[in-house]
Scaffold this motif. Structure first.
Motif, short mmCIF file in Angstrom:
data_model
loop_
_atom_site.label_atom_id
_atom_site.label_comp_id
_atom_site.label_asym_id
_atom_site.label_seq_id
_atom_site.Cartn_x
_atom_site.Cartn_y
_atom_site.Cartn_z
N ASN B 56 0.83 -1.20 0.00
CA ASN B 56 0.00 0.00 0.00
C ASN B 56 0.87 1.26 0.00
O ASN B 56 1.78 1.39 0.81
CB ASN B 56 -0.87 -0.03 1.26
CG ASN B 56 -2.20 0.61 1.01
OD1 ASN B 56 -2.49 1.03 -0.11
ND2 ASN B 56 -3.02 0.69 2.04
N GLY B 57 0.59 2.17 -0.92
CA GLY B 57 1.34 3.43 -0.95
C GLY B 57 2.60 3.39 -1.79
O GLY B 57 3.28 4.40 -1.94
N SER B 58 2.95 2.21 -2.35
CA SER B 58 4.16 2.12 -3.17
C SER B 58 3.84 2.54 -4.61
O SER B 58 2.66 2.68 -4.98
CB SER B 58 4.71 0.70 -3.15
OG SER B 58 3.78 -0.17 -3.77
N PHE B 59 4.87 2.71 -5.42
CA PHE B 59 4.66 3.07 -6.83
C PHE B 59 3.87 1.98 -7.56
O PHE B 59 2.98 2.27 -8.34
CB PHE B 59 6.01 3.30 -7.53
CG PHE B 59 6.50 4.70 -7.34
CD1 PHE B 59 5.99 5.74 -8.10
CD2 PHE B 59 7.47 4.99 -6.39
CE1 PHE B 59 6.42 7.03 -7.92
CE2 PHE B 59 7.91 6.28 -6.21
CZ PHE B 59 7.39 7.31 -6.98
N SER B 60 4.22 0.70 -7.30
CA SER B 60 3.51 -0.40 -7.98
C SER B 60 2.05 -0.41 -7.58
O SER B 60 1.18 -0.73 -8.39
CB SER B 60 4.16 -1.74 -7.62
OG SER B 60 5.45 -1.80 -8.16
#
Lengths: 322, 214
Positions: B56-60
């Motif tokens: 959650n919250g990552s670029f991916s």
């Protein structure tokens, strides 16, 4: 939980930005300034070590939170603001009693504003605290190798610097005028009286010098006067054969002259009068006093320590006052 | 030209003949001190992930196999890693793209550069949240922390700065690093922003080895 210096400093900047978006006579200005001051003071302490901000507890629960070594999801508890201010005084030489008083007054209003129905900052108008508040912020910012401009932004920073400078100039003016007043009053006395007062001042200075005062020459009457102040920094401990000598640097904040009656308060005033000499408190202890040792043959001392630690002697329960 | 000179001049340097993770580690150690990952390992492997599988919250999590915008790695650290050393042991058609901070700053107006000094962002990940500035130093040219995923503007200066950086970076023709299977790249993470082209998930098995250096 972020108790590191930089995030606290940055959040303080953000809160001051919100303060300066309000009119300076708006109570919101006071509230945001007070909250900014809290973060600023905490970042100043965190500059020495963020661990100082953790509320002490037996299991080091909050300390572990600061060190990111806790698996506990609970939010760490930090020390109260009064303690933060007290630490600022101990750690930052320029943060004297004058700044402590101002900071505590502003924080008290913040608490009143947030914890009661009182319009706390309406009752404490900006002009009463603004100059001292800026001085307080300047000292805390500079203790972090920062400036008022970095803290308040370029526009407000320049204005704040100007106000602090004016306040310092006002102190110089008032101090010099006070010195002149006492000089005239002293010189209007007879030579015999002046001599008598000078002798008494010398004796008093001798006594006070053994009571944490430091002797200086009075700028108004040239007699022996004394200064006293707030200790700061590390205690330098030197054990000798049968004593322990403890020395600590002192920042002078009060001046008093018995001969002409001149009294000055605050480091700025002492500096203007040329009597803000740095000095040390020197305390001499016996090893028993310094380490809190108890003579094993002194039963009452042992009882007293035991009772301080929660142990009650049986005979205590049989006490009767009839 | 030496790697250090290239890093100083352009903010990145490509190195050939890196065919193993051991060789990549040697390269990383020649740049500075390796910063271990939280699990203690010196090197981590980065693979494309779908929206659903990403943290959650990552670029991916935000872009899936799509293009990654220009950013600073480890922007959520109190002090982001200074250098990133990356290599792909297999050839890949998905380029890593880089823009130099110097070029970006030159295209920003003086007003925006001044504004950067007062820009405050909130950083939020699943583990931390705090306030920080985008500039790493006294001016924007000294270094930048920028990640539109974990950093949100906290004041008007930050909103303005973020908008200008995104718009301006789109006008710059980035350097494209094509992964040959035997090359590595060192990025000055403070002086360059990097991103990734979109991945053709059907054919792509892009796997990067990444090391952070302080």
């Amino acid at each position: 939980m972020s108790w590191e210096c930089k995030p606290l400093w940055t959040k303080a900047c953000l809160f001051f930005e919100k303060a300066f978006q309000a009119d300076h006579d708006d109570p919101a200005f006071g509230l945001w300034c007070a909250m900014g001051l809290e973060l600023l003071a905490r970042s100043s302490v965190a500059k020495f070590s963020p661990t100082l901000l953790a509320e002490p507890d037996r299991d080091h629960k909050h300390l572990l939170q600061v060190l990111n070594l806790s698996s506990d999801q609970a939010i760490g508890k930090s020390i109260a603001m009064t303690q933060v201010i007290s630490l600022c005084k101990k750690l930052i030489p320029d943060f004297t009693e004058e700044q402590v008083k101002l900071a505590l007054a502003v924080i008290a209003r913040r608490n009143e504003e947030l914890h009661s129905g009182v319009a706390a900052f309406v009752e404490y108008p900006t002009h009463q605290w603004r100059a001292g508040f800026y001085k307080c912020c300047k000292i805390l910012a500079e203790s972090q190798e920062e400036s008022l401009e970095a803290l308040f932004g370029s526009q407000e920073g320049v204005v704040a610097e100007g106000i602090v400078k004016e306040m310092e100039e006002k102190v110089v003016k008032e101090t010099l005028s006070l010195i002149a007043l006492h000089k005239n009053a002293f010189e209007s006395q007879t030579e015999k009286d002046r001599l008598q007062l000078a002798t008494e001042a010398k004796t008093r200075g001798e006594i006070l010098s053994r009571q944490k005062h430091h002797r200086v020459t009075c700028p108004a009457c040239d007699c022996v006067a004394t200064i006293e102040g707030d200790p700061y920094g590390l205690e330098r401990v030197k054990p000798t054969d049968d004593t322990i000598i403890v020395r600590q640097s002192v920042k002078p904040t009060k001046f008093g002259c018995k001969a002409c009656g001149l009294k000055l308060n605050g480091y700025g005033a002492l500096l203007s009068a040329g009597v803000a000499e740095d000095f040390n408190h020197t305390m001499t202890y016996t090893p028993e006093e310094y380490y809190g040792l108890i003579n094993p043959n002194d039963e009452s001392a042992i009882r007293s320590v035991a009772e301080d630690h929660g142990y009650y002697f049986e005979d205590a329960f049989f006490f009767s006052n009839d | 030209m030496s790697i250090n000179k290239k890093l100083t001049d352009y903010g990145w340097a490509e190195v050939d003949e890196i065919r193993s993770t051991e060789a990549l580690l040697v390269l990383a150690k020649s740049i500075g001190k390796i910063i271990p990952h939280p699990d203690g390992s010196h090197l981590n492997v980065v693979k494309p992930k779908s929206f659903a599988k990403a943290i959650n919250g990552s670029f991916s999590n935000k872009y899936g196999y799509g293009e990654f915008p220009f950013h600073t790695d480890t922007a959520f650290w109190l002090q982001p890693a200074r250098y990133i050393v990356m290599a792909s042991m297999l050839a890949s058609d998905t380029d890593t793209v880089i823009i130099d901070l110097g070029q970006l700053v030159n295209m920003l107006s003086n007003n925006i550069q001044m504004l950067a000094k007062s820009a405050i962002f909130s950083v939020k990940t699943t583990q931390v949240s705090y306030y920080t500035r985008a500039i790493l130093g006294n001016t924007l040219s000294d270094g930048i922390r920028f990640d539109s995923c974990c950093m949100s503007p906290a004041n008007e200066s930050a909103r303005c700065l973020q908008k200008n950086i995104i718009e301006t970076s789109q006008k710059i023709e980035p350097v494209k690093i094509r992964w040959s299977g035997s090359n590595a790249v060192v990025i000055d993470n403070w002086k360059a922003l990097h991103g990734r082209k979109a991945i053709d998930q059907e054919f792509e098995s892009r796997t990067l080895a990444r090391i952070y250096v302080g």
